[in-house]
Write an enzyme that holds these catalytic residues in place. Structure first.
Site, PDB file in Angstrom:
ATOM      1  N   ASP A 131       0.751  -1.372  -0.288  1.00  0.00           N
ATOM      2  CA  ASP A 131       0.173   0.025  -0.072  1.00  0.00           C
ATOM      3  C   ASP A 131       0.741   1.510  -0.150  1.00  0.00           C
ATOM      4  O   ASP A 131       2.428   1.515   0.480  1.00  0.00           O
ATOM      5  CB  ASP A 131      -0.904   0.226   1.433  1.00  0.00           C
ATOM      6  CG  ASP A 131      -2.156   1.109   0.563  1.00  0.00           C
ATOM      7  OD1 ASP A 131      -2.479   1.442   0.013  1.00  0.00           O
ATOM      8  OD2 ASP A 131      -3.017   1.022   1.930  1.00  0.00           O
TER       9      ASP A 131
ATOM     10  N   ASP B 270      -4.171   7.492  -4.247  1.00  0.00           N
ATOM     11  CA  ASP B 270      -4.840   7.512  -4.151  1.00  0.00           C
ATOM     12  C   ASP B 270      -5.401   8.589  -3.137  1.00  0.00           C
ATOM     13  O   ASP B 270      -4.996   8.485  -1.924  1.00  0.00           O
ATOM     14  CB  ASP B 270      -6.140   6.140  -4.263  1.00  0.00           C
ATOM     15  CG  ASP B 270      -6.172   5.432  -3.094  1.00  0.00           C
ATOM     16  OD1 ASP B 270      -4.802   4.602  -2.630  1.00  0.00           O
ATOM     17  OD2 ASP B 270      -7.249   5.410  -2.192  1.00  0.00           O
TER      18      ASP B 270
ATOM     19  N   CYS C 299     -14.900 -22.287  20.046  1.00  0.00           N
ATOM     20  CA  CYS C 299     -13.739 -22.340  19.230  1.00  0.00           C
ATOM     21  C   CYS C 299     -13.206 -23.457  18.924  1.00  0.00           C
ATOM     22  O   CYS C 299     -12.062 -23.917  20.339  1.00  0.00           O
ATOM     23  CB  CYS C 299     -12.876 -21.686  18.801  1.00  0.00           C
ATOM     24  SG  CYS C 299     -11.542 -21.406  17.355  1.00  0.00           S
TER      25      CYS C 299
ATOM     26  N   CYS D 136      -9.615 -24.082  17.109  1.00  0.00           N
ATOM     27  CA  CYS D 136      -9.089 -23.881  16.381  1.00  0.00           C
ATOM     28  C   CYS D 136      -7.634 -24.012  17.110  1.00  0.00           C
ATOM     29  O   CYS D 136      -7.745 -24.539  18.538  1.00  0.00           O
ATOM     30  CB  CYS D 136      -8.345 -23.055  16.075  1.00  0.00           C
ATOM     31  SG  CYS D 136      -7.754 -21.237  17.186  1.00  0.00           S
TER      32      CYS D 136
ATOM     33  N   CYS E  57      -6.961 -22.936  20.767  1.00  0.00           N
ATOM     34  CA  CYS E  57      -8.295 -22.638  21.552  1.00  0.00           C
ATOM     35  C   CYS E  57      -8.499 -23.768  21.816  1.00  0.00           C
ATOM     36  O   CYS E  57      -9.142 -24.424  22.908  1.00  0.00           O
ATOM     37  CB  CYS E  57      -9.152 -22.228  20.740  1.00  0.00           C
ATOM     38  SG  CYS E  57      -9.774 -21.204  20.497  1.00  0.00           S
TER      39      CYS E  57
HETATM   40  N1  GUN Z   1      -6.652   0.949   3.502  1.00  0.00           N
HETATM   41  C1  GUN Z   1      -6.966   1.451   4.154  1.00  0.00           C
HETATM   42  N2  GUN Z   1      -8.580   2.185   3.329  1.00  0.00           N
HETATM   43  C2  GUN Z   1      -7.678   2.908   2.547  1.00  0.00           C
HETATM   44  C3  GUN Z   1      -7.156   3.478   1.315  1.00  0.00           C
HETATM   45  O1  GUN Z   1      -8.653   3.551   0.578  1.00  0.00           O
HETATM   46  N3  GUN Z   1      -7.231   3.805   0.281  1.00  0.00           N
HETATM   47  C4  GUN Z   1      -5.645   3.103   0.146  1.00  0.00           C
HETATM   48  N4  GUN Z   1      -4.516   3.354  -0.617  1.00  0.00           N
HETATM   49  N5  GUN Z   1      -5.479   2.557   1.527  1.00  0.00           N
HETATM   50  C5  GUN Z   1      -5.766   1.742   2.179  1.00  0.00           C
HETATM   51 ZN    ZN Z   2      -9.554 -20.247  18.192  1.00  0.00          ZN
END
Ligand code: GUN
Ligand code: ZN
Length: 647
Positions: A89, A124, A274, A276, A279
């Site tokens: 990201d 963005d 749970c 898993c 747990c």
């Molecule tokens: N992570 C959570 N929401 C967003 C978003 O709107 N844009 C980007 N790039 N990362 C995110």
């Molecule tokens: Zn669990």
């Protein structure tokens, strides 16, 4: 880059997505990896949960001198010690949380490219739910501008172009449409974290639907910041393919445990509901006593087990065709999710969803409550009953809901009435709405399970359709309801409805009056010796159709295809393919989406279709995997499975 639909349910899809570091099955979850602090390493995730792709943050890597230099020198895969697919990201979310951050939108894309990210994200502009439309529009315009600049520098990295637009559906759709034009390969829906934090699932699904309407259907869609499995089934049903989660860590740090129905505080649990590995190893009191670091680690693990289990359940549901059931069950466990599901009952949403809904599935439709009657498949059959079905007589006997198949359980009554009166139709007032007796084996009439009594809201919907269906008919007989056992005793197939049955199914499946064209000659019907069900239909000794035992629908043979091709005007039922692929199809190969020029907009996933060339010569008959918008959007994968071809 390849993204291919393998199976589908609702507007959801099971796909394969190819990256430089392996093929990923979707829907899936990308666990968020903090490069500074890996609570559970990506390698361990792969081993424990079958993780195929993770997401980390290029902004965080870039900001830290050591991380930045290592990443540039050795690549992001070595940095986090993982050789599977990695998405990064860009820092958008940090700028939303911390205000202005000092980063250049193009530099951060180049950086992601240079560290070898498989999927990099544009910077963005995060659109918040509370901002004005004007502000949101500015953000959308800037996002589109940055996407256009970023695509120029991405080289062979997959570029994720995030759809923004706050809670304004028209802005979302516009943003999605503009971003689709630049031909990126991955489309996250952004700006939705605040909605999810406030459990505002109603606005969330509005954002998803509006974005999906503008997006190219052949591209994967990621719901940014969605980490709680509660919303996965609904989001998948609306066409989301990827989710990412830092929730597993955040909740763990907060001593909270994720469950499919919501979250629970560890300290409020006497027992762990749970099984898993975490747990099973610890009981609640043992977990509570661990020191902070250990409890966080183990709860994070539990959270990921639960999250990936839900993903697997969803994938099974897509294949089995019971995704809507899972959606309804999950919605019943959270009022805000229920509110969102309610919104899908709106006609415009039903109409949108119906385009993607498969013609039939191999599992029976299960009633879960008052939402079931609003499923797209039921909307479709109601519509087809009113538009396509042609009853033979004006006199109609209404029979109450009973044991299936109705033609067997009501055989005695029907025989009696027919002997006395003749020229009469039989319609069951079923929990699904009106079911003409001849359609009693067709999906989903036969393949549905309802309780003996249904809720009031369902009755209201079905009554309306029913009234419309029998309008202008003479309802001249209403038989008192017998018990199911009594009816069952008389279960013998005595009356020969075969021609009426195949006519009714043909009209419902292929269109109004298809039966008139198809059964215009000497009809011979071959039945299964074992079940007595219709198998093959010949007209003047030509095999035109087969009936599938599973869903009571037809598969179209070449001779049947010829008839429908002559009868229905272009482009009805057609998939038009490029001239240079004709010889492949005549070799028995399937039609790839890439070679489809156009197709009938009324074709639905798994519909039978006519494969024609540009001059409308019939080349083959087959079964669609995609609808029209998808066939036109996809450049990869199968569009139609060819069944028989012309010589
Ligand atoms: N992570 C959570 N929401 C967003 C978003 O709107 N844009 C980007 N790039 N990362 C995110
Ligand atoms: Zn669990």
């Amino acid at each position: 880059m390849k993204f291919e639909i393998k199976d589908r349910a609702a507007a959801g899809r099971l796909c394969k997505f190819k990256t430089k570091h392996g093929t990923v099955t979707t829907p899936t979850l990308l666990p968020v990896i903090n490069p500074n602090k890996m609570l559970i390493s990506p390698k361990e995730m792969k081993k424990l949960f079958g993780t195929e792709i993770v997401i980390t943050n290029a902004y965080i890597i870039h900001k830290d001198k050591n991380l930045r230099e290592t990443a540039l020198e050795k690549g992001v895969h070595q940095l986090i010690d993982y050789n599977g697919a990695i998405m990064t990201d860009s820092g958008t979310f940090q700028s939303y949380v911390y205000g202005d951050i000092n980063i250049d939108p193009i530099e951060i894309v180049k950086f992601q490219r240079d560290i070898g990210s498989d999927i990099g994200t544009i910077l963005d502009v995060f659109g918040t739910p509370k901002q004005t439309k004007r502000k949101a529009e500015q953000g959308v315009n800037e996002t589109i501008k940055r996407a256009k600049e970023s695509i120029k520098v991405k080289e062979n990295m997959i570029l994720a172009c995030t759809v923004q637009g706050s809670i304004y559906p028209d802005l979302r759709e516009k943003c999605a449409r503009e971003l689709s034009k630049i031909d990126a390969d991955f489309y996250p829906i952004g700006g939705v974290v605040p909605l999810m934090e406030n459990q505002n699932y109603l606005d969330l699904i509005k954002c998803i639907i509006a974005s999906k309407k503008g997006l190219n259907h052949s591209k994967p869609v990621h719901l940014f910041g969605a980490g709680h499995p509660l919303i996965f089934p609904l989001a998948v049903a609306l066409g989301c393919d990827f989710f990412d989660s830092s929730a597993y860590v955040k909740y763990a740090q907060d001593r909270r445990m994720i469950f499919p129905w919501g979250t629970e505080k560890l300290d409020n649990l006497n027992e762990l509901p749970c099984s898993c590995p975490v747990c099973t190893k610890f009981d609640a009191s043992e977990l509570k006593k661990l020191d902070t670091k250990d409890v966080t680690y183990h709860l994070a693990k539990h959270n990921l087990y639960i999250t990936f289990t839900e993903i697997k359940k969803i994938r099974n549901a897509i294949v089995n065709g019971n995704l809507w059931e899972l959606v309804e069950r999950r919605a019943n466990s959270n009022p805000y999710l229920l509110e969102a599901l309610n919104d899908l009952n709106k006609m415009e949403n039903k109409v949108w969803l119906e385009q993607f809904e498969p013609i039939s599935k191999n599992k029976a439709l299960f009633y879960t409550g008052e939402h079931t009657i609003h499923r797209p498949i039921i909307h479709r059959i109601h519509k087809r009953l009113l538009d396509r079905y042609k009853s033979s007589y004006d006199n109609v006997v209404i029979l109450p809901e009973g044991k299936k198949p109705y033609s067997v359980s009501y055989a005695k009554q029907i025989k009696e009435i027919n002997e006395k009166r003749g020229n009469i139709d039989f319609v069951i007032q079923s929990h699904l709405g009106p079911v003409p007796i001849h359609l009693d084996e067709m999906y989903p009439f036969a393949q549905s399970v309802f309780p003996t009594k249904v809720d009031k809201a369902t009755l209201e919907v079905t009554q309306k359709v029913f009234d419309e269906f029998i309008k202008k008919k003479n309802i001249f007989f209403w038989k008192e309801k017998k018990t199911y056992d009594e009816i069952h005793e008389s279960s013998i197939r005595t009356i020969d409805y075969d021609l009426n049955r195949i006519s009714a199914v043909a009209d419902m499946q292929f269109g109004k009056n298809a039966s008139k064209a198809l059964f215009n000659g000497e009809i011979r019907i071959v039945k299964s010796k074992k079940t007595g069900k219709i198998r093959n239909i010949y007209c003047d000794e030509k095999h035109i159709l087969s009936m599938r035992a599973g869903d009571g629908l037809f598969t179209l043979k070449m001779h049947g295809g010829n008839v429908l091709h002559k009868y229905f005007k272009y482009p009805k039922m057609r998939v038009i393919i490029q001239e240079d692929t004709v010889s492949f199809i005549k070799d028995g190969k399937s039609v790839f989406a890439k070679f489809v020029i156009d197709c009938d907009s009324n074709l639905r996933p798994f519909d039978e279709c006519l494969i024609v060339d540009e001059k409308d010569n019939l080349i083959a008959v087959g079964r669609c995997l995609l609808n029209r918008v998808e066939m036109l959007a996809f450049n990869w994968g199968m569009a139609v499975k060819t069944r028989e071809h012309a010589n």
